[in-house]
Design an enzyme around this catalytic site. Structure first.
Site, PDB file in Angstrom:
ATOM      1  N   TYR A 151       0.278 -29.008 -16.030  1.00 15.65           N
ATOM      2  CA  TYR A 151       1.010 -28.021 -15.136  1.00 15.65           C
ATOM      3  C   TYR A 151       0.798 -27.860 -13.640  1.00 15.65           C
ATOM      4  O   TYR A 151      -0.598 -28.291 -13.227  1.00 15.65           O
ATOM      5  CB  TYR A 151       0.447 -26.553 -15.719  1.00 15.65           C
ATOM      6  N   GLU A 193       7.252 -24.343  -9.539  1.00 14.71           N
ATOM      7  CA  GLU A 193       6.297 -24.637 -10.978  1.00 14.71           C
ATOM      8  C   GLU A 193       7.033 -25.815 -11.639  1.00 14.71           C
ATOM      9  O   GLU A 193       7.963 -25.712 -11.770  1.00 14.71           O
ATOM     10  CB  GLU A 193       6.501 -23.417 -11.519  1.00 14.71           C
TER      11      GLU A 193
END
Length: 389
Positions: free
Chosen positions: A109, A197
């Protein structure tokens, strides 16, 4: 302002961020030809909506042939995709992204967001890729690494390498990962974004690092510097009342309650919603008309509030510092007379020309109640909403 995944990836590609090959499809036939053109053994058909959790909701599926991609597209297009971020009403799927299948080794991530406490961007990285980052933060916060960025000097190479080492990437990929992260931050900074993101940030079996998914939010206050971004806006993905509010520079967010709020100032608006909850009610919206609201904006705001069919009472809470209470009162009365308001309205005014504002409200002949203070206003509006229910 939010954009779709396929738009975000096209943007990232311009900054040198590695993304999968993919094509947009708006019909089953286009999905078929996209799968043919990509030419991989597996393609991924991904619904394009402004919400996370698409995979769990059935909005991301693998196809092992062009015919299968066409059939999946036929099922997806027009469906109401429900995820934990859409609410039970879901979002209609109008666009698909057909991407090449990749040999997945590990998922990570990456995220960049503005830390409002420090006023600086924070670059986050985690080995728990492919999961909801909110769940990771709640249950395994130690898995999220953070690097605060000084805007004066930018995201430094040593910070990128520190995060790359923290992800336990192979040593021969550290420099590649660092360059990926620096390109990502450059894109974040130069597009005046509020959120980037990448989840998952993918390591493939053939040792490539790729943004398998991408979420980008632009800072609305900086869009005047990026007029070309306005063409990326998808109004189908936005609440109609929020779109209408944006035409008048009103800060409006629709909620699920039945007590509408019109307030000047974001802090006072938050406090107003809190005190409604404390009094046993549920706010129907957040609406900040701004410190220098004109009578026209006040009238527009009132019309937007009353357009919500779930509203059973309205609380107007105005502190007249820059804006005058009598001007707000006339705007509210004018809008109420034009719309033929049926729901009860509680008005709390304090500040500049408050006596004149209260006089305008009392002499309007409308179904208005003047409150003395926030506590009194909240109690009165909650009681009136319960009577109307």
């Amino acid at each position: 302002m939010k954009i779709h995944e396929y738009q975000a990836k096209e943007l990232l590609r311009k900054f040198g961020v590695a993304v999968p090959r993919g094509l947009v499809a708006r019909s089953p036939e286009e999905a078929y030809h996209a799968a043919k053109e990509l030419g991989t053994d597996v393609v991924v058909v991904k619904a394009q909506i402004h919400a996370g959790g698409r995979g769990k909701g059935g909005g991301v599926k693998l196809a092992r042939s062009a015919d299968e991609a066409q059939e999946i597209a036929r099922q997806m297009l027009g469906m109401k995709l429900v995820t934990h971020q859409t609410g039970p009403e879901g979002r209609e799927v109008r666009v698909l992204l057909v991407e090449e299948g990749l040999p997945i080794d590990k998922e990570f991530y990456l995220g960049i967001v503005l830390d409002r406490q420090t006023g600086r961007p924070v670059f986050m990285a985690s080995s728990a890729g492919g999961m909801d980052i909110e769940e990771v933060a709640a249950h395994s916060p130690e898995k999220i690494m953070k690097e605060t960025i000084d805007p004066a000097i930018g995201f430094r190479p040593f910070q990128a390498r520190k995060l790359a080492f923290g992800l336990s990437l192979p040593s021969d990929l550290i420099n590649q990962a660092a360059k990926f992260m620096q390109a990502l931050y450059t894109a974040y900074e130069q597009t005046d974004s509020s959120l980037f993101e990448i989840n998952p940030f993918l390591l493939t079996k053939d040792k490539r690092l790729i943004a398998l998914d991408a979420k980008v939010n632009f800072d609305d206050n900086a869009l005047f510097r990026h007029q070309d971004f306005l063409a990326l806006r998808d109004l189908h993905e936005e609440e109609p009342l929020e779109i209408e509010a944006s035409k008048f520079d009103l800060n409006y967010i629709k909620l699920d309650g039945n007590i509408a709020c019109m307030v000047n100032g974001a802090g006072l608006a938050m406090a107003t919603m809190d005190i409604i909850k404390l009094a046993g009610g549920e706010p129907a919206n957040f609406l900040d008309v701004g410190g220098g609201a004109s009578q026209q904006r006040v009238e527009a705001a009132f019309k937007i509030l009353l357009a919500d069919e779930h509203v059973q009472a309205v609380l107007i809470n105005i502190f007249g510092g820059i804006v005058r209470c009598d001007m707000v009162a006339r705007g509210v009365v004018g809008a109420a007379q034009t719309l033929g308001v049926k729901v009860p309205v509680v008005v709390r005014l304090e500040g500049t020309n408050v006596e004149e504002g209260q006089r305008v409200i009392r002499e309007s002949g409308l179904n208005f109640t003047v409150a003395d203070g926030m506590k009194d206003a909240a109690e009165k509006v909650v009681a009136l909403a319960k009577q109307a229910a």
